[in-house]
Design a protein around this motif. Structure first.
Motif, PDB file in Angstrom:
ATOM      1  N   ASP A   1       0.824  -1.203   0.000  1.00 14.63           N
ATOM      2  CA  ASP A   1       0.000   0.000   0.000  1.00 14.63           C
ATOM      3  C   ASP A   1       0.864   1.260   0.000  1.00 14.63           C
ATOM      4  O   ASP A   1       0.555   2.234  -0.685  1.00 14.63           O
TER       5      ASP A   1
ATOM      6  N   ALA B   1       2.252   1.548  -3.614  1.00 16.90           N
ATOM      7  CA  ALA B   1       1.219   1.739  -4.627  1.00 16.90           C
ATOM      8  C   ALA B   1       0.570   3.107  -4.544  1.00 16.90           C
ATOM      9  O   ALA B   1       0.109   3.648  -5.559  1.00 16.90           O
TER      10      ALA B   1
ATOM     11  N   ARG C   1       1.364  -1.074  -7.669  1.00 12.97           N
ATOM     12  CA  ARG C   1       0.032  -0.617  -8.061  1.00 12.97           C
ATOM     13  C   ARG C   1      -0.593  -1.575  -9.082  1.00 12.97           C
ATOM     14  O   ARG C   1      -1.799  -1.850  -9.038  1.00 12.97           O
TER      15      ARG C   1
ATOM     16  N   CYS D   1      -2.260  -4.391  -7.327  1.00  8.83           N
ATOM     17  CA  CYS D   1      -3.576  -4.014  -6.793  1.00  8.83           C
ATOM     18  C   CYS D   1      -4.631  -3.981  -7.888  1.00  8.83           C
ATOM     19  O   CYS D   1      -5.760  -4.470  -7.714  1.00  8.83           O
TER      20      CYS D   1
ATOM     21  N   LEU E   1      -6.209  -7.995   3.418  1.00  4.83           N
ATOM     22  CA  LEU E   1      -5.809  -7.021   2.408  1.00  4.83           C
ATOM     23  C   LEU E   1      -6.762  -5.835   2.309  1.00  4.83           C
ATOM     24  O   LEU E   1      -6.457  -4.864   1.610  1.00  4.83           O
TER      25      LEU E   1
ATOM     26  N   SER F   1      -5.484  -2.363   2.872  1.00  3.89           N
ATOM     27  CA  SER F   1      -4.888  -1.577   1.801  1.00  3.89           C
ATOM     28  C   SER F   1      -5.937  -0.620   1.237  1.00  3.89           C
ATOM     29  O   SER F   1      -6.843  -1.018   0.515  1.00  3.89           O
TER      30      SER F   1
ATOM     31  N   THR G   1      -5.463   1.551  -1.014  1.00  9.14           N
ATOM     32  CA  THR G   1      -5.306   1.615  -2.471  1.00  9.14           C
ATOM     33  C   THR G   1      -6.090   0.503  -3.147  1.00  9.14           C
ATOM     34  O   THR G   1      -6.810   0.740  -4.133  1.00  9.14           O
ATOM     35  N   LEU G   2      -5.966  -0.719  -2.641  1.00  8.74           N
ATOM     36  CA  LEU G   2      -6.689  -1.843  -3.235  1.00  8.74           C
ATOM     37  C   LEU G   2      -8.194  -1.639  -3.141  1.00  8.74           C
ATOM     38  O   LEU G   2      -8.928  -1.851  -4.116  1.00  8.74           O
TER      39      LEU G   2
ATOM     40  N   GLN H   1     -10.803  -1.244  -6.164  1.00 10.93           N
ATOM     41  CA  GLN H   1     -11.928  -2.170  -6.328  1.00 10.93           C
ATOM     42  C   GLN H   1     -13.212  -1.408  -6.625  1.00 10.93           C
ATOM     43  O   GLN H   1     -13.976  -1.769  -7.531  1.00 10.93           O
TER      44      GLN H   1
END
Length: 483
Positions: A309, A312, A357, A360, A391, A394, A396-397, A401
């Motif tokens: 994270d 990314a 990134r 992700c 996860l 995170s 960012t993830l 999503q």
């Protein structure tokens, strides 16, 4: 009155133990890591002694940290991991063959002619992911004697002396009749398995007692891990869905009080059986998610946990790099066990941050494919997704999503939904009472326009097609969605 619930989530790379008070307060949380070994390509194993020790150590440490006794014990399991063992002594006779293991592909090849019939019975495509192919593969190697079962049956025997599994776990085996929720004699015979079959239990049923964690306590709330998370996320009605990001990522959508066969490559199974009433779900799998991140650390592309994270979030794009996380084959909706993953579009401008990134984006994109498949099976309505698992820490993830789905996602307040689902089911089974509703989820809205999402998904799907072609798997197992 039950003092507290000891909920054990026995996962692929770690065992988590939570002690939960009846008011829902988590009194203690303990993790014990497991060493997952890959001695050859396609092989994924865990030492059974380490597995059992992780359960006992995590549970005992959690009880000690909580300072209260365990009035009831619940256990979630990996679902499709198997081993051979001696029911007279409880001693393991083999390594644990993990659900990610692909070596039973040869068993599946030998059963191609009966794959369609096995699918009719179990609802599942013929694939080495499921329990029965691995059971047959293992039986051929250990010879006669002992039994071959999923790991939950062995752990429960070591804890209680019983020989039992739950109906949700059994529905991931290919030898359970999907419609009736009972063992299928025909399916066992087609696999050439003559194993002693565990008793099938409901998910709120007291299956025995154990003194392994202190005073004698009932054991209830026994269930496969993903269905436990579906229950914890309160996905109780048809069309409600969750995705858990752990070693793999698993999307489950509740399909109600009747099993629904998928036309889009998902797998139907029993969601749970509670108070004698059974509900079903559809399941989509990404085999390597957290495992893909740990692999990146193992090969030196990432540093300590949390750097994914951190890295990314320092860049706004992937510099053209695309990541396909199929490092242990493809499950739903493609069912290509020999598929491999990869980074595509590498160039001199790409840094470690861009690769992080891209990981992700690749994980989130594969989940979008599963959501699209679920929407097709549900008549065109995409389920609103509830997220849990490690996860989801995170940001960012999670944001990617929502951006790729072009829809809000709900992130559970606590990442350990599986253990909390087990705790609630165990408490219901032992006392008839339930844990209070969980804290409200955080809702993450999309931050990118639809054109951005369409462009990213188009590039990712092109990369997926390229890696599938590179894998060189020309033949599909019957029943695969795109065969």
């Amino acid at each position: 009155m039950t003092s507290a619930v000891l909920a054990i989530d026995q996962g692929t790379s770690a065992t988590k133990a939570l002690v939960v008070a009846e008011d829902g307060t988590v009194l203690a949380e303990v993790d014990r890591p497991l060493c997952v070994r890959t001695p050859e390509p396609g092989a994924v194993e865990v030492d059974p002694g380490e597995l059992l020790a992780s359960v006992l150590d995590a549970g005992r440490a959690a009880v000690a940290a909580a300072g209260v006794g365990a009035g009831v014990v619940g256990l979630a399991n990996q679902g499709e991991t198997v081993l051979a063992w001696d029911p007279a002594t409880g001693e393991a006779l083999s390594q644990c063959v993990v659900w990610q293991d692909r070596r039973a592909v040869e068993v599946c090849e030998s059963l191609r002619d009966v794959a369609a019939r096995l699918g009719e019975i179990s609802g599942l495509p013929l694939d080495p992911y499921f329990s029965a192919p691995k059971m047959r593969w293992l039986r051929e190697r250990v010879g006669a004697g002992g039994v071959v079962t999923t790991t939950d049956t062995w752990l429960l025997h070591r804890l209680t002396g019983e020989f039992v599994t739950d109906v949700a776990t059994a529905s991931r085996s290919m030898v359970l009749d999907l419609e009736s929720g009972t063992w299928s004699d025909e399916a066992w015979e087609l696999f050439g398995l003559t194993e002693r079959r565990p008793r099938l239990a409901g998910n709120d049923e007291v299956v025995g007692t154990t003194s392994a964690f202190g005073t004698e306590a009932p054991v209830a709330g026994v269930i496969v891990d993903q269905q436990a998370a579906l229950w914890a996320q309160r996905c109780r009605e048809r069309g409600e869905a969750k995705c858990t990001y752990g070693t793999g990522a698993f999307l489950l959508v509740n399909t109600g009080d009747r099993p629904q066969r998928s036309d889009a490559g998902l797998t139907p199974s029993v969601a749970w059986q509670i108070a004698g009433q059974r509900r079903w779900c559809l399941d989509g799998q990404v085999y390597t998610v957290g495992k893909a991140v740990s692999w990146l650390r193992d090969v030196g592309l990432l540093g300590p946990a949390g750097e994914l994270d951190e890295l990314a979030s320092t860049v706004s794009d992937t510099a053209g790099v695309v990541f396909v996380p199929s490092l242990a084959g493809l499950a739903a909706p493609h069912w290509q066990p020999g598929a491999t993953g990869g980074f595509l579009g590498l160039n001199l401008a790409a840094t470690r941050a861009h690769l992080a990134r891209a990981v992700c984006v690749g994980i989130a994109a594969q989940i979008v494919d599963l959501v699209d498949a679920a929407a097709a099976d549900l008549g065109g309505t995409a389920p609103r997704l509830r997220l849990d698992g490690g996860l989801t820490r995170s940001r960012t993830l999670v944001q990617l999503q929502a951006d790729l789905l072009q829809a809000p996602v709900e992130v559970a307040a606590a990442p350990h939904a599986t253990a909390l689902g087990v705790a609630d089911l165990a408490l219901r089974g032992a006392t008839g009472r339930a844990l209070p509703d969980p804290r409200p989820s955080t809702v993450v809205e999309p931050s990118r326009p639809p054109a951005w999402a369409a462009e990213q998904l188009g590039r990712w799907r092109s990369a997926l097609a390229a890696t599938r072609q590179f894998s060189g798997e020309g033949r599909a197992f019957p029943g695969r969605a795109d065969s």
